[in-house]
Scaffold this active site. Structure first.
Site, PDB file in Angstrom:
ATOM      1  N   HIS A  12       0.789  -1.234   0.000  1.00 53.07           N
ATOM      2  CA  HIS A  12       0.000   0.000   0.000  1.00 53.07           C
ATOM      3  C   HIS A  12       0.819   1.281   0.000  1.00 53.07           C
ATOM      4  CE1 HIS A  12       1.084   0.115   4.199  1.00 53.07           C
ATOM      5  NE2 HIS A  12       0.565   1.313   4.304  1.00 53.07           N
TER       6      HIS A  12
HETATM    7  N1  UDP Z   1      -3.715  -4.850   8.876  1.00 55.30           N
HETATM    8  C1  UDP Z   1      -4.998  -5.353   9.075  1.00 55.30           C
HETATM    9  N2  UDP Z   1      -5.696  -5.796   7.979  1.00 55.30           N
HETATM   10  C2  UDP Z   1      -5.172  -5.791   6.715  1.00 55.30           C
HETATM   11  C3  UDP Z   1      -3.868  -5.282   6.539  1.00 55.30           C
HETATM   12  C4  UDP Z   1      -3.164  -4.804   7.642  1.00 55.30           C
HETATM   13  O1  UDP Z   1      -5.494  -5.398  10.205  1.00 55.30           O
HETATM   14  O2  UDP Z   1      -5.859  -6.205   5.788  1.00 55.30           O
HETATM   15  C5  UDP Z   1      -2.981  -4.362  10.050  1.00 55.30           C
HETATM   16  C6  UDP Z   1      -1.633  -4.987  10.233  1.00 55.30           C
HETATM   17  O3  UDP Z   1      -1.740  -6.211  10.916  1.00 55.30           O
HETATM   18  C7  UDP Z   1      -0.887  -3.920  11.019  1.00 55.30           C
HETATM   19  C8  UDP Z   1      -1.486  -2.641  10.492  1.00 55.30           C
HETATM   20  O4  UDP Z   1      -2.709  -2.989   9.867  1.00 55.30           O
HETATM   21  O5  UDP Z   1      -1.159  -4.004  12.389  1.00 55.30           O
HETATM   22  C9  UDP Z   1      -0.538  -2.025   9.518  1.00 55.30           C
HETATM   23  O6  UDP Z   1      -1.166  -1.006   8.878  1.00 55.30           O
HETATM   24  P1  UDP Z   1      -0.673  -0.477   7.455  1.00 55.30           P
HETATM   25  O7  UDP Z   1       0.078  -1.541   6.755  1.00 55.30           O
HETATM   26  O8  UDP Z   1      -1.878   0.103   6.805  1.00 55.30           O
HETATM   27  O9  UDP Z   1       0.256   0.751   7.845  1.00 55.30           O
HETATM   28  P2  UDP Z   1       1.795   0.920   8.226  1.00 55.30           P
HETATM   29  O10 UDP Z   1       2.107  -0.021   9.334  1.00 55.30           O
HETATM   30  O11 UDP Z   1       2.596   0.672   7.002  1.00 55.30           O
HETATM   31  O12 UDP Z   1       1.903   2.336   8.672  1.00 55.30           O
END
Ligand code: UDP
Length: 357
Positions: free
Chosen positions: A207
């Site tokens: 993403h």
């Molecule tokens: N996550 C979730 N469902 C999904 C994809 C990710 O619950 O379909 C959770 C994942 O386990 C983690 C968090 O969302 O705890 C990560 O969010 P994201 O990847 O959107 O953001 P980043 O961590 O890169 O800021």
């Protein structure tokens, strides 16, 4: 009684705030009110986390989402300021690195309301990432900087931020992984629903703007997935879905696209994956928390200790041969290190908010 306004807006912030909200609820002496900017608004990117993770309903919901960075951030600052003027909290608490983080930070400091940043000191050293700007500016505006690991303390010191208001409390995502990991085992039926056995699939998420908005990178990622001997389960972020359609990217036959998952199902899929492939910050660490090797689809990572410990392999969707990356087998990394604390980061955050002077 200390009044806290917690500013959240995006999926990873709901998960981080869930761990800390539990602690606020259990401790005496705090009144927490949640302000949701609306940055993520779909039910499977927002509501599901409030329900599953028992996060208190937002007191304030600004409904600001769907615009560009400037428009969103500007509107958020304006409306958060209005709430803060009325509420006059003792602390504004912000998480991570999104536009909601920066907006909360700017609104608070201009009103001289103490600002605490959870997940302070993280850097990719890639200024083209919107997150890098958000986290850096927020750190430099914060009164209390709560880091997830020791290297973040060093990073802040190198930028001239040091002293007793920089505290390594550990990673709240580790708290969340422990608490909700157990709940996932009890409640999630995702393996049955998707008909997946333990160790028989790769779990992937994509993403980051640098990947979704660059057709070459996005195409390379999917041709890499095509080389995986195991099926790839891909809970698809709405932005990525939109870009795949806009750029006409082919989805290989071994990739199983599903809608974004609630946290409990996501954790369950993480725990049982043979390999995790991701450009997410949070998912890289969750792979380690659950003992699963991870390929990170980026040019750099904020979580370098995972690369050093052998849990994480960096694979650039621009420079590296991703087909080669996905045809390899990965082994678990080193055990025993605890770079993200002991799973008590939320309690330590409450202590710092109480003791601050
Ligand atoms: N996550 C979730 N469902 C999904 C994809 C990710 O619950 O379909 C959770 C994942 O386990 C983690 C968090 O969302 O705890 C990560 O969010 P994201 O990847 O959107 O953001 P980043 O961590 O890169 O800021």
């Amino acid at each position: 009684m200390k009044k806290i306004i917690t500013v959240v807006g995006a999926r990873p912030q709901f998960i981080k705030a869930a761990a800390v909200s539990r602690a606020f609820r259990d401790a005496a002496g705090f009144e927490e009110k949640i302000l949701h900017t609306g940055q993520h608004f779909d039910s499977n990117m927002s509501d599901v986390f409030f329900e599953e993770l028992d996060i208190p309903r937002p007191h304030f919901h600004l409904g600001i989402g769907g615009g560009g960075h400037g428009k969103n951030t500007g509107r958020m600052i304006e409306q958060i300021e209005t709430v803060l003027v009325d509420e006059r909290p003792d602390w504004v608490l912000v998480y991570g690195d999104t536009d909601s983080t920066l907006a909360g930070a700017l609104a608070a400091v201009k009103l001289h309301i103490p600002l605490a940043h959870v997940e302070a000191g993280l850097r990719s050293f890639n200024k083209r990432m919107p997150e890098e700007i958000n986290r850096k500016l927020t750190d430099h505006a914060s009164d209390l900087l709560l880091t997830p690991n020791a290297s973040a303390v060093e990073t802040l010191a190198a930028e001239g931020i040091s002293g007793r208001h920089v505290v390594n409390v550990g990673d709240v995502m580790y708290d969340a992984a422990l608490v909700f990991g157990e709940k996932a085992e009890a409640k999630s039926s995702v393996l049955r629903v998707l008909d997946l056995g333990p160790g028989t699939y790769v779990l992937a998420t994509v993403h980051r703007q640098e990947n979704t908005d660059a057709p070459v990178r996005l195409r390379n990622i999917f041709s890499g997935f095509a080389a995986s001997p195991l099926p790839v389960v891909l809970p698809l972020h709405p932005r990525t879905r939109q870009r795949i359609a806009a750029f006409g990217v082919d989805i290989p036959g071994n990739v199983r696209v599903v809608d974004p998952l609630g946290y409990l199902d996501m954790v369950m899929l993480e725990k049982n994956a043979a390999l995790i492939a991701t450009d997410s910050g949070g998912v890289q660490k969750e792979a380690y928390f659950h003992g699963v090797p991870c390929v990170t689809l980026r040019d750099e990572t904020e979580w370098n200790e995972l690369v050093q410990l052998g849990w994480n392999t960096l694979a650039s969707p621009e420079r590296d041969d991703l087909a080669g990356v996905f045809s390899k087998k990965y082994l678990p990394g080193q055990l025993g290190a605890a770079p993200y604390g002991n799973g008590d980061a939320a309690d330590r955050i409450l202590k710092e908010l109480t003791d601050y002077n």
